[in-house]
Each structure stands twice: as structure tokens, then as C-alpha cells.
Scaffold this active site. Structure first.
Site, PDB file in Angstrom:
ATOM      1  N   HIS A  27     -91.367  55.897  41.753  1.00 15.99           N
ATOM      2  CA  HIS A  27     -92.159  55.493  42.924  1.00 15.99           C
ATOM      3  C   HIS A  27     -91.543  56.002  44.237  1.00 15.99           C
ATOM      4  CE1 HIS A  27     -94.740  53.051  40.360  1.00 15.99           C
ATOM      5  NE2 HIS A  27     -93.640  52.547  39.822  1.00 15.99           N
TER       6      HIS A  27
ATOM      7  N   ASP B  54     -95.826  50.105  27.061  1.00 16.53           N
ATOM      8  CA  ASP B  54     -96.441  48.776  26.900  1.00 16.53           C
ATOM      9  C   ASP B  54     -97.525  48.496  27.938  1.00 16.53           C
ATOM     10  OD1 ASP B  54     -94.479  48.769  28.811  1.00 16.53           O
ATOM     11  OD2 ASP B  54     -93.435  46.987  28.098  1.00 16.53           O
TER      12      ASP B  54
ATOM     13  N   HIS C   2     -86.432  52.766  38.993  1.00 15.02           N
ATOM     14  CA  HIS C   2     -87.543  52.256  39.806  1.00 15.02           C
ATOM     15  C   HIS C   2     -86.930  51.780  41.122  1.00 15.02           C
ATOM     16  CE1 HIS C   2     -89.809  51.981  36.043  1.00 15.02           C
ATOM     17  NE2 HIS C   2     -90.884  51.622  36.716  1.00 15.02           N
TER      18      HIS C   2
ATOM     19  N   HIS D 260     -95.567  53.738  31.347  1.00 16.99           N
ATOM     20  CA  HIS D 260     -94.964  52.710  30.488  1.00 16.99           C
ATOM     21  C   HIS D 260     -95.776  52.549  29.208  1.00 16.99           C
ATOM     22  CE1 HIS D 260     -92.129  50.970  33.530  1.00 16.99           C
ATOM     23  NE2 HIS D 260     -92.981  51.569  34.355  1.00 16.99           N
TER      24      HIS D 260
ATOM     25  N   GLU E  20     -90.446  51.002  45.446  1.00 14.82           N
ATOM     26  CA  GLU E  20     -91.867  50.781  45.113  1.00 14.82           C
ATOM     27  C   GLU E  20     -92.361  49.656  46.015  1.00 14.82           C
ATOM     28  OE1 GLU E  20     -94.764  49.610  41.357  1.00 14.82           O
ATOM     29  OE2 GLU E  20     -92.616  49.429  41.078  1.00 14.82           O
TER      30      GLU E  20
ATOM     31  N   GLY F 134     -88.167  46.524  36.981  1.00 16.87           N
ATOM     32  CA  GLY F 134     -88.195  45.086  37.269  1.00 16.87           C
ATOM     33  C   GLY F 134     -88.001  44.782  38.744  1.00 16.87           C
TER      34      GLY F 134
ATOM     35  N   HIS G 149     -93.965  59.421  34.479  1.00 13.42           N
ATOM     36  CA  HIS G 149     -93.765  57.981  34.712  1.00 13.42           C
ATOM     37  C   HIS G 149     -94.950  57.187  34.165  1.00 13.42           C
ATOM     38  CE1 HIS G 149     -91.794  54.671  37.191  1.00 13.42           C
ATOM     39  NE2 HIS G 149     -92.900  54.113  36.726  1.00 13.42           N
TER      40      HIS G 149
ATOM     41  N   ASP H 150     -98.472  55.257  35.465  1.00 12.43           N
ATOM     42  CA  ASP H 150     -97.676  54.031  35.430  1.00 12.43           C
ATOM     43  C   ASP H 150     -98.093  53.115  34.281  1.00 12.43           C
ATOM     44  OD1 ASP H 150     -95.599  52.443  36.303  1.00 12.43           O
ATOM     45  OD2 ASP H 150     -96.664  51.596  38.016  1.00 12.43           O
ATOM     46  N   ASP H 151     -99.164  52.339  34.460  1.00 14.30           N
ATOM     47  CA  ASP H 151     -99.642  51.412  33.418  1.00 14.30           C
ATOM     48  C   ASP H 151    -101.159  51.527  33.307  1.00 14.30           C
ATOM     49  OD1 ASP H 151     -97.188  49.474  32.733  1.00 14.30           O
ATOM     50  OD2 ASP H 151     -97.149  49.905  34.880  1.00 14.30           O
TER      51      ASP H 151
END
Length: 364
Positions: free
Chosen positions: A242, A25, A218, A23, A221, A190, A21, A300-301
Site C-alpha cells: 500500500h 483468504d 503492509h 490475499h 495503508e 494487520g 499484492h 488485495d482482497d
């Protein structure tokens, strides 16, 4: 296998890892953003890595909205630029290889990086000629070149966005088109308060299931356990992104434990987005660990949280009592729950068993 060192010291868990998991971007290098902005003649409010880092990162618990706002600082630089899209995919693989990851599934929304055949065009870009389909092609190219160069395996997951149901059927079509060319699943990301019933999201997931496309969502979360239930029962999710709040519904949680549902957990992320309370010693992942749930550890990010996979491992070791044995168990579960074809999954598991000095025990 060579030992993995991080920031000059030995890693918390210096054996091969799986990440499911993350992302694309949210994992772009700050240096690359500055470099591409310069090449494209895009003026940014910051000119140095440290200035840009403070604009793009979250360093204390906030809200999901504050976190999502960070993408506005840099996505217009990368989106719609062929060279940049391919480059971030290639560099992503390099980063993961350095972190000791041997297999990664990276996710993104093709529509958020396109500037053509997408309504509305994102990040205030001018209309151009990079379609969502071409975005997928470019990311695939970057990942493949990265795989060759850094000797790890990388696959991708395409995201539907909850606030843009009109994109979802196209995301499904892209998953189908690239099903045997790098794309292994569909995701839904989202705002969790947006209901999926009778929406194009549920239609896309229904078609994905019929076409043998793997499904993750998702859910739980920041949202209620009911969102997790919807993901499992309506969208037929095989994994939950999550899922922390599942434990608030004991009946659902027990049911998912029995089903061996995989939770893609992201400990550091869950603190900084305000998804879980900031005290790591009270994190739902501790319950997952105690109940021997099927889950993985993920970043995640990482760019936005200014972290690496090492910091997630370090965090759970320091605050949640994770052991080397648990790290091995969760990585084996991650490999078993990966969206690779059976043959490749078996090879991946054997690679882990060998690296972990374990006899191949299919019941582990």
C-alpha cells in the site's frame, strides 16, 4: 497471445499482467465456501451465492475493522480442512489466469488456516491436526497444480500478523523451509498502530534478511508515514504494501523514490477500507504516477471487495487518467520488483517486452 475479454467485453488493458499484492483468504470463491460448508456439515446464515455475497462483501467505504470482520463470516469453513485449503489455492490460479495475469504472488497467514500447533486456534475451530506447516504444503500443492493447468506462474508470501508476534519466528522458519519450494517472501499484515521495535516481528525480519528471504510489509495503508519508515529502516522491507500515506512525509517519500522502493497499491481496496478518501480523483496513486514511482496495481482482497483486477484497471483509467503506456510501465516495474530469482525474473520481463511489442530496454 490471445486477447483478454472480461464480462463479455474487451479488458481495459488486454495484455499480460503481474499481480504482487493479493490475499489468498480474501480471494476465495463464494461458491466454494457454500460447497465446502455443505460437505463439512457447517451451517451458514446464507444458502445462496447472492445471500452469502452480501454477508461477505463490502460495497461502500467503511473502516478496516468492518472489513476484517468479513473474514469471520467464512474462514471457519475453509480453515483446518485439507481439501478446501488446497482447492482455494488451485482455484485462485485459475481466476488469475482468466484475468490475464501471467505471474502472481499470493499471500496468507499459515496460522489463520491451521487448527493445530497454533495458539490460539482461530475462528472458534475445534483442535484438529492441520498445522501451519501443512497449510503451506497444501497451498503449494494447489498453486503448483494450478500452474500446470492454467499455464501461469504463481508463488506465495507468508504473513506475520502484527497482533500475534508469537507466531512470527515460526513464519520465518516456514519461509526458510519452503524458500525453494514456492514461497518467495515474508510479509507483516494487520493493525499498523502496533509498534515493531524490540518485538519478535523485528527478530523474524532480521533472520529473514540474514537467510536471503525477501521482505515486504503492509505500511502506510491507514498508518502514518512513520510506519513506512519503520518498515524500511527497522524491518529492511524491499517493498511496501500500500504505502499511500508515505506522501505525507515529503522527505521520506523523496528518499523512497530515489531508492526505487516498490509500492504494492490496491486502489479499489483503499477506498472501501477507508484507507484513502473515497474520491478517486484525489488518490495518492495519482502522485505516484506523476512522479514515475515504482508501483503496481493489485486487488488485495477481491472476494471481499467483490472486484476483479479488471475493476482496479478500469477505476484508475476512468478516474486517474491512466494510459496504456502507464499500464505497461507499471507491469514492467512489478516484474522487476517481483521476488523471483534473477533468471526467472529476466524470463518474465522478456515475456512482457514481447507481449507489449517493446524492444528489451533494461532502462525502461
Amino acid at each position: 497471445m490471445a486477447e483478454i475479454f472480461v464480462n463479455g467485453g474487451k479488458a481495459t488493458f488486454d495484455k499480460p499482467k503481474i499481480e504482487l499484492h493479493v490475499h489468498l483468504d480474501g480471494a476465495i470463491r463464494i461458491e466454494t465456501i457454500l460447497d465446502v460448508a455443505k460437505r463439512r456439515g457447517i451451517a451458514l446464515p446464507a444458502t445462496t451465492v447472492s445471500e452469502m455475497t452480501s454477508l461477505c462483501t463490502v460495497d461502500k467505504p467503511g473502516s478496516l475493522t468492518e472489513f476484517l470482520d468479513k473474514f469471520n463470516q467464512y474462514m471457519h469453513v475453509i480453515a483446518g480442512d485439507r481439501e478446501a485449503i488446497k482447492r482455494i489455492a488451485y482455484e485462485f490460479v485459475e481466476t488469475k489466469a482468466k484475468e490475464g495475469v501471467i505471474y502472481v504472488e499470493v499471500r496468507y497467514s499459515p496460522h489463520l488456516m491451521a487448527n493445530c500447533d497454533v495458539e490460539p486456534i482461530q475462528w472458534n475451530q475445534e483442535k484438529g491436526d492441520v498445522t501451519p506447516d501443512e497449510v503451506v504444503h497444501l497451498v503449494n500443492e494447489g498453486l503448483k497444480e494450478g500452474e500446470k493447468a492454467f499455464k501461469i506462474k504463481a508463488r506465495s508470501i507468508l504473513c506475520c500478523m502484527r497482533h500475534m508476534p508469537s507466531w512470527s519466528m515460526e513464519v520465518f522458519e516456514l519461509c526458510k523451509k519452503y524458500q525453494n519450494d514456492g514461497v518467495v517472501a515474508i510479509d507483516l499484515a494487520g493493525n499498523e498502530s502496533i509498534n515493531c521495535e524490540a518485538s519478535l516481528h523485528s527478530k523474524a525480519y532480521e533472520e529473514a534478511e540474514k537467510s536471503g528471504i525477501h521482505r515486504t510489509v503492509h505500511a502506510g495503508e491507514v498508518g502514518l508515514p512513520s510506519v513506512v519508515r519503520e518498515a524500511v529502516e527497522l524491518l529492511k522491507a524491499e517493498r511496501i504494501g500500500h504505502g499511500y500515506h508515505t506522501i505525507l512525509d515529503e522527505v521520506l517519500y523523496k528518499q523512497l523514490l530515489e531508492q526505487n522502493m516498490h509500492f504494492e497499491t490496491c486502489p479499489v481496496s483503499s477506498k472501501l477500507t477507508g484507507a484513502c478518501e473515497p474520491d478517486f480523483t484525489k488518490h495518492p496513486i495519482i502522485r505516484f504516477k506523476e512522479d514515475k514511482a515504482n508501483y503496481s496495481l493489485n486487488t488485495d482482497d477481491p472476494m471481499i471487495f467483490n472486484t476483479t483486477l479488471e475493476s482496479d484497471y478500469q477505476t484508475v483509467k476512468q478516474y486517474m487518467g491512466f494510459t496504456e503506456e502507464e499500464f505497461m510501465r507499471l507491469n514492467i516495474n512489478a516484474a522487476k520488483s517481483s521476488f523471483l530469482p534473477e533468471k526467472e525474473k529476466k524470463d518474465l520481463l522478456n515475456q512482457l517486452y514481447e507481449a507489449y511489442g517493446m524492444i528489451n530496454d533494461t532502462n525502461f
